[in-house]
Design an enzyme around this catalytic site. Structure first.
Site: not given
Ligand code: GDG
Length: 461
Positions: A156, A364
């Site tokens: 990821h 990322d």
């Molecule tokens: C890893 C990789 C890759 C965030 N704040 C809240 C909340 N979130 C949710 C977002 C989104 C998720 O969390 C974050 O996903 P990301 O992709 O931006 O980042 P990572 O957590 O670092 O994920 C990344 C991912 O895995 C998938 O393969 O894209 O690059 O680092 O869905 O909306 N959700 C809630 N409250 C919050 O305050 N409910």
């Protein structure tokens, strides 16, 4: 159809929750459709650790099977090698990487003990899909126990160029162990290329056009499988009553003002301090934005026991205080920082009510927030995505305003462009972005990965 067995460090939650984290959201979607077992850590630390009874919980077609860790495993495997060594190195942060042999041993041990608890549960025609940097060695451990099922792996986070991986002590053993998988998937073509280049340079590997990599007689499939979101579901979230209520509250806090939104787990990879500086530079260089544009940053805590994370939160609070002290007016606050998690529906409403989505990580794997922001926009009056060139999402979402987050002036210019962008350009860019978000959605991700895994398995078993 064969049964799907998913392995990841954290398992669940299956129901919508306020917890942040991209991996869980994506896996729930895949498993809900395919059905099967989700195997991993319970999130609990107990004295018996991995030797305690397995815990099983049914949620619809998903069986969640979990085991505990003891404190020593947690310290060495999770907080240590996974999060203090692999996470920073894979995100190009050699300056933050720590290493010691003890935690590396703990990492291999936990991979082995988790594999030993999983192996007896596997049936001959299962398909196993292992996720992320915690379990790079799981496949090789399962194979050494005799597993002959197709086993795939998806990373990821980014896979860095070989020059960076070379800084990891004993990288040869760990990265070579990944060849036990039949299919190795990455977020972007760039990551897949870096992985292939590693084997070409370190082990005289040979790559062919169709994504096959042969190293010392073993052939594996390597490819880019960009992860996505459930675009339709997220779009409907964004017009739900909850979303509407939150959007209205945001707008009411500044009638006719322009809202810029950022949503990230607190993490040094997300470039939050740089983003706040860029926003401050916007107010400095383009004074017409004072009293007009505000930034709402949602930044729930993660990994609170890693020192670097506590420091970031304090730094963000400090910058917020400085910027607000300098620019605030009686009826306008430039930056609002919320460090508790919000509900997904609320986030969707806030995205929709914000004219600019600011997604500016320093590095990322993909970044799902970029895709969620696009999915939540109103077609007749869409907001503008400002996106870091270092997010995996930028490979497909090139119709965003692309910025280099290390260049504070360029990022400020990007926000300025987004704030003033005419409607026809916003609509044109949004259509191009939404097409990509829809075509590279969550279903496309797991169906293409599982297809590759089942095909490769047929070829070689
Ligand atoms: C890893 C990789 C890759 C965030 N704040 C809240 C909340 N979130 C949710 C977002 C989104 C998720 O969390 C974050 O996903 P990301 O992709 O931006 O980042 P990572 O957590 O670092 O994920 C990344 C991912 O895995 C998938 O393969 O894209 O690059 O680092 O869905 O909306 N959700 C809630 N409250 C919050 O305050 N409910």
């Amino acid at each position: 159809m064969s049964r799907l067995v998913v392995v990841s460090n954290r398992v669940g939650p299956v129901r919508e929750s306020a917890k942040a984290g991209g991996l869980a959201v994506a896996i729930v979607d895949a498993l809900r459709n395919e059905g099967g077992i989700w195997f991993g850590w319970s999130g609990e630390i107990s004295p018996e650790g991995t030797h305690a009874n397995l815990q099983t919980e049914e949620a619809g077609r998903i069986s969640m099977v979990t085991l505990d860790m003891d404190q020593a495993d947690y310290d060495a495997f999770y907080a240590g090698f996974s999060n203090r060594t692999l996470w920073p190195i894979f995100h190009y942060r050699l300056d933050l990487a720590e290493y010691d042999r003890e935690t590396e041993r703990g990492y291999w041990n936990v991979n082995e003990r988790f594999a030993a608890r999983l192996f007896p549960l596997l049936k001959d025609d299962d398909v196993v899909w292992v996720h992320d940097y915690h379990f790079l060695a799981m496949g090789s451990k399962l194979r050494s126990m005799g597993a002959r099922q197709p086993i795939g792996f998806f990373l990821h986070i980014p896979f860095p160029v070989p020059e960076i991986i070379a800084a990891l002590p004993n990288h040869g053993a760990l990265i070579h162990a990944m060849l036990a998988y039949d299919v190795i998937g990455f977020q972007t073509k760039r990551d897949a290329r870096a992985f292939i280049r590693y084997f070409v340079e370190e082990f005289d590997g040979v790559a062919t056009e169709d994504g096959l990599l042969t190293v010392q007689g073993r052939t594996v499939k390597v490819g880019a499988f960009p992860i996505g979101i459930d675009a339709e579901a997220f779009r409907s979230f964004s017009v739900s009553p909850d979303a509407h209520r939150q959007g209205k509250r945001l707008k009411a806090s500044g009638e006719d003002r322009c809202h810029v939104i950022g949503v990230d787990r607190i993490d040094y990879t997300k470039g939050l301090a740089e983003r706040f500086h860029a926003f401050s530079r916007l107010l400095e260089n383009y004074p017409e934005n004072r009293n007009h544009v505000s930034l709402l940053q949602v930044a729930p805590a993660s990994r609170g026991d890693v020192d670097a994370y506590v420091d970031i939160r304090e730094e963000l609070e400090r910058i917020t205080g400085n910027v607000n002290g300098r620019f605030s007016d009686l009826d306008w606050t430039p930056i609002r920082l919320i460090t508790r998690p919000l509900k997904r529906r609320s986030l969707a409403g806030l995205y929709r009510a914000s004219k600019v989505g600011l997604v500016t990580p320093l590095r990322d794997g993909m970044n799902l927030v970029a895709k969620e922001y696009v999915a939540a926009q109103a077609e007749d009056d869409p907001g503008v995505l400002v996106l870091s060139r270092f997010a995996g999402a930028a490979e497909a979402l090139d119709a965003a305003v692309i910025v280099n987050p290390y260049d504070i002036d360029e990022a400020a210019e990007g926000i300025q462009r987004a704030v003033g962008m005419p409607l026809d350009e916003r609509q044109d860019r949004w259509h191009r972005l939404f097409d990509k978000v829809q075509s590279e959605d969550i279903r496309a991700w797991y169906t293409s990965f599982l297809k590759a895994l089942r095909e490769t398995a047929r070829r070689s078993h």
